[in-house]
Design a protein around this motif. Sequence first.
Motif, PDB file in Angstrom:
ATOM      1  N   GLN A 226       0.835  -1.199   0.000  1.00 27.64           N
ATOM      2  CA  GLN A 226       0.000   0.000   0.000  1.00 27.64           C
ATOM      3  C   GLN A 226       0.873   1.253   0.000  1.00 27.64           C
ATOM      4  OE1 GLN A 226      -3.376   0.010  -0.467  1.00 27.64           O
ATOM      5  NE2 GLN A 226      -2.928   2.176  -0.836  1.00 27.64           N
ATOM      6  N   ASP A 227       1.982   1.219   0.732  1.00 23.79           N
ATOM      7  CA  ASP A 227       2.927   2.340   0.684  1.00 23.79           C
ATOM      8  C   ASP A 227       3.463   2.521  -0.731  1.00 23.79           C
ATOM      9  OD1 ASP A 227       2.725   3.025   3.372  1.00 23.79           O
ATOM     10  OD2 ASP A 227       4.336   1.677   3.975  1.00 23.79           O
ATOM     11  N   TYR A 228       3.743   1.427  -1.393  1.00 23.47           N
ATOM     12  CA  TYR A 228       4.238   1.472  -2.774  1.00 23.47           C
ATOM     13  C   TYR A 228       3.183   2.074  -3.697  1.00 23.47           C
ATOM     14  CZ  TYR A 228       5.910  -0.439  -7.268  1.00 23.47           C
ATOM     15  OH  TYR A 228       6.322  -0.609  -8.571  1.00 23.47           O
ATOM     16  N   ARG A 229       1.942   1.623  -3.571  1.00 22.00           N
ATOM     17  CA  ARG A 229       0.851   2.158  -4.394  1.00 22.00           C
ATOM     18  C   ARG A 229       0.661   3.649  -4.127  1.00 22.00           C
ATOM     19  NH1 ARG A 229      -2.897  -1.590  -6.424  1.00 22.00           N
ATOM     20  NH2 ARG A 229      -4.548  -0.023  -6.212  1.00 22.00           N
ATOM     21  N   ASP A 230       0.702   4.038  -2.862  1.00 18.66           N
ATOM     22  CA  ASP A 230       0.518   5.448  -2.514  1.00 18.66           C
ATOM     23  C   ASP A 230       1.641   6.310  -3.078  1.00 18.66           C
ATOM     24  OD1 ASP A 230      -1.774   4.756  -1.147  1.00 18.66           O
ATOM     25  OD2 ASP A 230      -0.820   4.799   0.840  1.00 18.66           O
ATOM     26  N   LEU A 231       2.848   5.773  -3.061  1.00 19.48           N
ATOM     27  CA  LEU A 231       3.972   6.521  -3.600  1.00 19.48           C
ATOM     28  C   LEU A 231       3.801   6.760  -5.093  1.00 19.48           C
ATOM     29  CD1 LEU A 231       6.788   7.774  -3.314  1.00 19.48           C
ATOM     30  CD2 LEU A 231       7.757   5.480  -3.571  1.00 19.48           C
ATOM     31  N   LEU A 232       3.455   5.719  -5.829  1.00 22.37           N
ATOM     32  CA  LEU A 232       3.234   5.876  -7.262  1.00 22.37           C
ATOM     33  C   LEU A 232       2.068   6.822  -7.536  1.00 22.37           C
ATOM     34  CD1 LEU A 232       3.701   2.174  -8.416  1.00 22.37           C
ATOM     35  CD2 LEU A 232       5.273   4.061  -8.820  1.00 22.37           C
ATOM     36  N   ALA A 233       0.996   6.697  -6.773  1.00 23.24           N
ATOM     37  CA  ALA A 233      -0.163   7.564  -6.970  1.00 23.24           C
ATOM     38  C   ALA A 233       0.207   9.027  -6.728  1.00 23.24           C
ATOM     39  CB  ALA A 233      -1.304   7.142  -6.044  1.00 23.24           C
ATOM     40  N   GLY A 234       1.058   9.274  -5.748  1.00 19.02           N
ATOM     41  CA  GLY A 234       1.492  10.645  -5.477  1.00 19.02           C
ATOM     42  C   GLY A 234       2.261  11.247  -6.624  1.00 19.02           C
ATOM     43  N   ALA A 235       2.878  10.397  -7.441  1.00 21.97           N
ATOM     44  CA  ALA A 235       3.609  10.865  -8.624  1.00 21.97           C
ATOM     45  C   ALA A 235       2.729  10.841  -9.875  1.00 21.97           C
ATOM     46  CB  ALA A 235       4.843   9.998  -8.841  1.00 21.97           C
ATOM     47  N   LYS A 238       0.508   4.684 -11.972  1.00 15.03           N
ATOM     48  CA  LYS A 238      -0.299   3.532 -11.591  1.00 15.03           C
ATOM     49  C   LYS A 238       0.617   2.368 -11.191  1.00 15.03           C
ATOM     50  CE  LYS A 238      -4.337   5.346 -12.737  1.00 15.03           C
ATOM     51  NZ  LYS A 238      -5.067   4.834 -13.920  1.00 15.03           N
ATOM     52  N   PRO A 239       0.154   1.501 -10.281  1.00 16.43           N
ATOM     53  CA  PRO A 239       1.004   0.389  -9.834  1.00 16.43           C
ATOM     54  C   PRO A 239       0.909  -0.854 -10.703  1.00 16.43           C
ATOM     55  CG  PRO A 239      -1.009   0.445  -8.550  1.00 16.43           C
ATOM     56  CD  PRO A 239      -1.093   1.612  -9.490  1.00 16.43           C
ATOM     57  N   THR A 240       0.149  -0.805 -11.792  1.00 16.55           N
ATOM     58  CA  THR A 240       0.024  -1.976 -12.658  1.00 16.55           C
ATOM     59  C   THR A 240       1.400  -2.449 -13.118  1.00 16.55           C
ATOM     60  OG1 THR A 240      -2.064  -1.071 -13.459  1.00 16.55           O
ATOM     61  CG2 THR A 240      -1.088  -2.861 -14.737  1.00 16.55           C
ATOM     62  N   ALA A 241       1.642  -3.745 -13.055  1.00 21.71           N
ATOM     63  CA  ALA A 241       2.930  -4.291 -13.509  1.00 21.71           C
ATOM     64  C   ALA A 241       3.169  -3.900 -14.958  1.00 21.71           C
ATOM     65  CB  ALA A 241       2.927  -5.807 -13.374  1.00 21.71           C
ATOM     66  N   ALA A 242       4.379  -3.448 -15.253  1.00 17.60           N
ATOM     67  CA  ALA A 242       4.806  -3.090 -16.613  1.00 17.60           C
ATOM     68  C   ALA A 242       4.022  -1.921 -17.201  1.00 17.60           C
ATOM     69  CB  ALA A 242       4.729  -4.302 -17.549  1.00 17.60           C
TER      70      ALA A 242
END
Length: 469
Positions: A226-235, A238-242
């Motif tokens: 969830q921290d990883y998803r939130d980090l990507l969302a802040g930028a 999207k967290p989708t692979a590839a």
Amino acid sequence: MPLDPADLLPLLDPGDPNGIVKAFAANTAFRAAEWEELTTEENPYRRPVRPDDLAWLDYGKPMPAAKALKLSALLGHRMLRNVYDAGLLYLPPVPGRAAADDGAAFYSARNRALGALAGPILERHLFSLLDGEYKPLDSADPQALRREIRAYHENRLAEPGRAFTVAAATTDRRAAATFMLLQLSAYLPAARAAAGRAALGEYDAAHPGARPLLLDEYRNWAAAHQDYRDLLAGAGLKPTAAAYWQLYLGTSLGRGNLLHHLSGDREKYPEFLGALVHQQIDEAADGPRFAAVLEDGLGLRTGLFDTLGTLTPDGLDARLDSVLTPLAAAFGPEAVHRFHRGFADARWFAGLWDGDLADQLAWADSIELHREKAERISRHIAESGIEVDLDTFVESHEETSTTHVHNEHRLVMVERGQMHFWNNVTHKIAFGEGDKVLIPVSRLHGSTVLSGECTYHQPIIPEAMYQQF
């Protein structure tokens, strides 16, 4: 539908390993990108490879270290990641026809069978160079290995790599931070997945404590997701692979691929453990640096790197006690050398990645300078009557060049028409009639034609001329 093995027999020509690689790359999910597919945020299976380039690339022999940043490395690591990922579960964030069709091709029995055949060919091509780069330990004394790893750990904690130094000096901090986050997404999930894959099996009696350690690596990653998803969302990502496949450096893919390679080959268990210890040191050293770049460039504060953990000197000693000591006891002195080999190979890839990323960030941040250099080089060639090799392209509206690197320095010179040139998700660069840019060897980029037709030229610039300007 089950695969008929007879369908593969025409491909099993030991004298033509490229034939197997080409057959694997011909999967429809790996076809060249179209204009609307610069990113694939809803489709984890759509991974353009530039299969047309395989007509002149040779994967049938080892790649020398001098080509580790060139086109066969980039495309090779793209294909090899697809081999590994076909054995893992990825689901699209939302249902859709494109993802369903590409997913069926990605997970098909034919693709997995071809991947099993192509994988060893690609691994030989991409990883044989490590034999020439490896410097063996002087002895099988575990304490000598400990000293080397401790010294490396101390140095990594004290000295930032070139990439972080360059990122901090860029003019466009947002673009640099975004691109660095894309590279993290290309290898960090892969590294943790490789640890999860390595944990499978029954080996506790021979190596007590190893399986919980490996499972913890993957469990911690799952807990931090969830921290990883939130980090990507802040930028704005999207967290989708590839999702940003076309913008992953070959070295970013390569770092994850090495760990997948070592974890999947059960004969390389000691080597994988050495590479894993390197990964843990790397995360401890670079986590705070990633956090600083992301806060500076994107205003993001994240707990991701704290969640993944830090490795103190005492923690490193404890980790070596739990991994290396029983390994040497169970498998003898040779295990010490093999553990060191995996550590050293991962260290080499990390160093290659650091230089590659630093050069990419510096070039992308100075496109205007490279446009000026292109003008000067073009004028010098014309005024001096110098003949250089030249490729000319005539492309139609929305024709797209899947991101790639060149094996030599090139100019891009637009004769007529308009095109978008891109090397990041943050922006595209408009080119029109008469515009030029210098693209140094191994710099990742792609393009899309905007006009009804676009004619452009690519003079190949000799190294001496490149250095002159």
